[in-house]
Design a protein around this motif. Structure first.
Motif, PDB file in Angstrom:
ATOM      1  N   GLU A 120      -2.786   0.203  -7.795  1.00 57.69           N
ATOM      2  CA  GLU A 120      -3.676   1.301  -8.210  1.00 57.69           C
ATOM      3  C   GLU A 120      -3.074   2.670  -7.930  1.00 57.69           C
ATOM      4  OE1 GLU A 120      -6.375   1.007  -9.834  1.00 57.69           O
ATOM      5  OE2 GLU A 120      -7.005  -1.053  -9.544  1.00 57.69           O
ATOM      6  N   PHE A 121      -1.814   2.718  -7.515  1.00 56.15           N
ATOM      7  CA  PHE A 121      -1.188   3.946  -7.038  1.00 56.15           C
ATOM      8  C   PHE A 121      -1.198   5.068  -8.083  1.00 56.15           C
ATOM      9  CE2 PHE A 121       2.332   6.751  -5.918  1.00 56.15           C
ATOM     10  CZ  PHE A 121       2.082   6.975  -4.573  1.00 56.15           C
ATOM     11  N   TRP A 154       0.845  -1.188   0.000  1.00 58.74           N
ATOM     12  CA  TRP A 154       0.000   0.000   0.000  1.00 58.74           C
ATOM     13  C   TRP A 154       0.883   1.241   0.000  1.00 58.74           C
ATOM     14  CZ3 TRP A 154      -5.518   0.183   0.747  1.00 58.74           C
ATOM     15  CH2 TRP A 154      -6.115  -1.073   0.755  1.00 58.74           C
ATOM     16  N   GLY A 155       0.424   2.298  -0.646  1.00 54.19           N
ATOM     17  CA  GLY A 155       1.191   3.538  -0.691  1.00 54.19           C
ATOM     18  C   GLY A 155       0.329   4.746  -0.411  1.00 54.19           C
ATOM     19  N   LYS A 156       0.953   5.798   0.113  1.00 54.14           N
ATOM     20  CA  LYS A 156       0.247   7.037   0.454  1.00 54.14           C
ATOM     21  C   LYS A 156       0.083   7.886  -0.807  1.00 54.14           C
ATOM     22  CE  LYS A 156       2.480  10.407   2.319  1.00 54.14           C
ATOM     23  NZ  LYS A 156       3.198  11.335   3.188  1.00 54.14           N
ATOM     24  N   VAL A 157      -1.166   8.189  -1.156  1.00 49.67           N
ATOM     25  CA  VAL A 157      -1.440   9.024  -2.324  1.00 49.67           C
ATOM     26  C   VAL A 157      -1.890  10.428  -1.945  1.00 49.67           C
ATOM     27  CG1 VAL A 157      -1.957   7.166  -3.935  1.00 49.67           C
ATOM     28  CG2 VAL A 157      -3.793   8.120  -2.556  1.00 49.67           C
ATOM     29  N   TYR A 158      -2.240  10.625  -0.678  1.00 50.36           N
ATOM     30  CA  TYR A 158      -2.753  11.939  -0.278  1.00 50.36           C
ATOM     31  C   TYR A 158      -2.564  12.103   1.222  1.00 50.36           C
ATOM     32  CZ  TYR A 158      -6.051  15.839   0.200  1.00 50.36           C
ATOM     33  OH  TYR A 158      -6.617  17.059   0.465  1.00 50.36           O
ATOM     34  N   VAL A 214      -4.138   9.046   3.117  1.00 50.42           N
ATOM     35  CA  VAL A 214      -4.973   8.119   2.363  1.00 50.42           C
ATOM     36  C   VAL A 214      -4.034   7.171   1.625  1.00 50.42           C
ATOM     37  CG1 VAL A 214      -6.735   7.878   0.578  1.00 50.42           C
ATOM     38  CG2 VAL A 214      -6.769   9.872   2.105  1.00 50.42           C
ATOM     39  N   HIS A 215      -4.229   5.876   1.853  1.00 50.90           N
ATOM     40  CA  HIS A 215      -3.389   4.851   1.249  1.00 50.90           C
ATOM     41  C   HIS A 215      -4.216   3.990   0.309  1.00 50.90           C
ATOM     42  CE1 HIS A 215       0.226   5.036   4.044  1.00 50.90           C
ATOM     43  NE2 HIS A 215      -0.611   5.939   4.533  1.00 50.90           N
ATOM     44  N   VAL A 216      -3.571   3.543  -0.776  1.00 56.31           N
ATOM     45  CA  VAL A 216      -4.201   2.653  -1.751  1.00 56.31           C
ATOM     46  C   VAL A 216      -3.233   1.521  -2.082  1.00 56.31           C
ATOM     47  CG1 VAL A 216      -5.595   4.498  -2.779  1.00 56.31           C
ATOM     48  CG2 VAL A 216      -3.360   3.963  -3.749  1.00 56.31           C
ATOM     49  N   PRO A 217      -3.752   0.414  -2.641  1.00 56.67           N
ATOM     50  CA  PRO A 217      -2.843  -0.651  -3.074  1.00 56.67           C
ATOM     51  C   PRO A 217      -1.882  -0.126  -4.149  1.00 56.67           C
ATOM     52  CG  PRO A 217      -5.122  -1.410  -3.074  1.00 56.67           C
ATOM     53  CD  PRO A 217      -5.143   0.073  -2.849  1.00 56.67           C
ATOM     54  N   MET A 218      -0.647  -0.581  -4.113  1.00 52.00           N
ATOM     55  CA  MET A 218       0.360  -0.101  -5.066  1.00 52.00           C
ATOM     56  C   MET A 218      -0.039  -0.387  -6.519  1.00 52.00           C
ATOM     57  SD  MET A 218       2.490   1.643  -3.412  1.00 52.00           S
ATOM     58  CE  MET A 218       3.770   1.932  -4.609  1.00 52.00           C
ATOM     59  N   GLU A 244     -12.980   5.447  -3.900  1.00 55.35           N
ATOM     60  CA  GLU A 244     -13.901   4.318  -3.853  1.00 55.35           C
ATOM     61  C   GLU A 244     -14.969   4.420  -4.943  1.00 55.35           C
ATOM     62  OE1 GLU A 244     -15.111   2.965  -0.038  1.00 55.35           O
ATOM     63  OE2 GLU A 244     -13.012   2.557   0.467  1.00 55.35           O
ATOM     64  N   GLN A 245     -15.367   5.632  -5.309  1.00 55.97           N
ATOM     65  CA  GLN A 245     -16.308   5.803  -6.417  1.00 55.97           C
ATOM     66  C   GLN A 245     -15.681   5.368  -7.738  1.00 55.97           C
ATOM     67  OE1 GLN A 245     -17.609   9.880  -6.316  1.00 55.97           O
ATOM     68  NE2 GLN A 245     -18.907   9.561  -4.528  1.00 55.97           N
ATOM     69  N   ASN A 246     -14.359   5.434  -7.806  1.00 56.59           N
ATOM     70  CA  ASN A 246     -13.626   4.990  -8.985  1.00 56.59           C
ATOM     71  C   ASN A 246     -13.125   3.546  -8.841  1.00 56.59           C
ATOM     72  OD1 ASN A 246     -13.136   7.319 -11.046  1.00 56.59           O
ATOM     73  ND2 ASN A 246     -13.060   8.256  -9.018  1.00 56.59           N
ATOM     74  N   GLU A 247     -13.719   2.830  -7.892  1.00 56.29           N
ATOM     75  CA  GLU A 247     -13.435   1.414  -7.644  1.00 56.29           C
ATOM     76  C   GLU A 247     -11.981   1.146  -7.267  1.00 56.29           C
ATOM     77  OE1 GLU A 247     -14.987  -0.729 -10.991  1.00 56.29           O
ATOM     78  OE2 GLU A 247     -17.031  -0.119 -10.527  1.00 56.29           O
ATOM     79  N   ILE A 248     -11.424   2.055  -6.449  1.00 59.12           N
ATOM     80  CA  ILE A 248     -10.082   1.881  -5.899  1.00 59.12           C
ATOM     81  C   ILE A 248     -10.223   1.768  -4.382  1.00 59.12           C
ATOM     82  CG2 ILE A 248      -7.809   2.925  -5.571  1.00 59.12           C
ATOM     83  CD1 ILE A 248      -8.214   4.398  -8.233  1.00 59.12           C
TER      84      ILE A 248
END
Length: 72
Positions: free
Chosen positions: A55-56, A5-9, A49-53, A25-29
């Motif tokens: 989808e980074f 996971w990585g920090k995007v914001y 805010v972290h997302v899977p790498m 989440e509205q963009n299915e991430i």
């Protein structure tokens, strides 16, 4: 947090982190908020805010084009 996971914001305002998470989440991430604020001195630290790498890059692109996240 897992290395996948990585920090995007990041922001000092919880509401902005919630908005970013919702947009992703509205963009299915999948996205999670990590509270890095100090419990004694809440003025110190931020919300991340972290997302899977996987989808980074896509998540960064989506958030960079979102006007509602521009902090003044």
């Amino acid at each position: 947090m897992d290395d996948n996971w990585g920090k995007v914001y990041d922001t000092k305002q919880m509401i902005r982190a919630e908005i970013a998470r919702e947009i992703l989440e509205q963009n299915e991430i999948a996205a999670v908020i990590v509270n890095k604020q100090d419990s004694v001195y809440p003025i110190l630290g931020q919300f991340e805010v972290h997302v899977p790498m996987t989808e980074f890059v896509r998540a960064q692109t989506i958030l960079s084009n979102e006007d509602s996240l521009t902090e003044s």
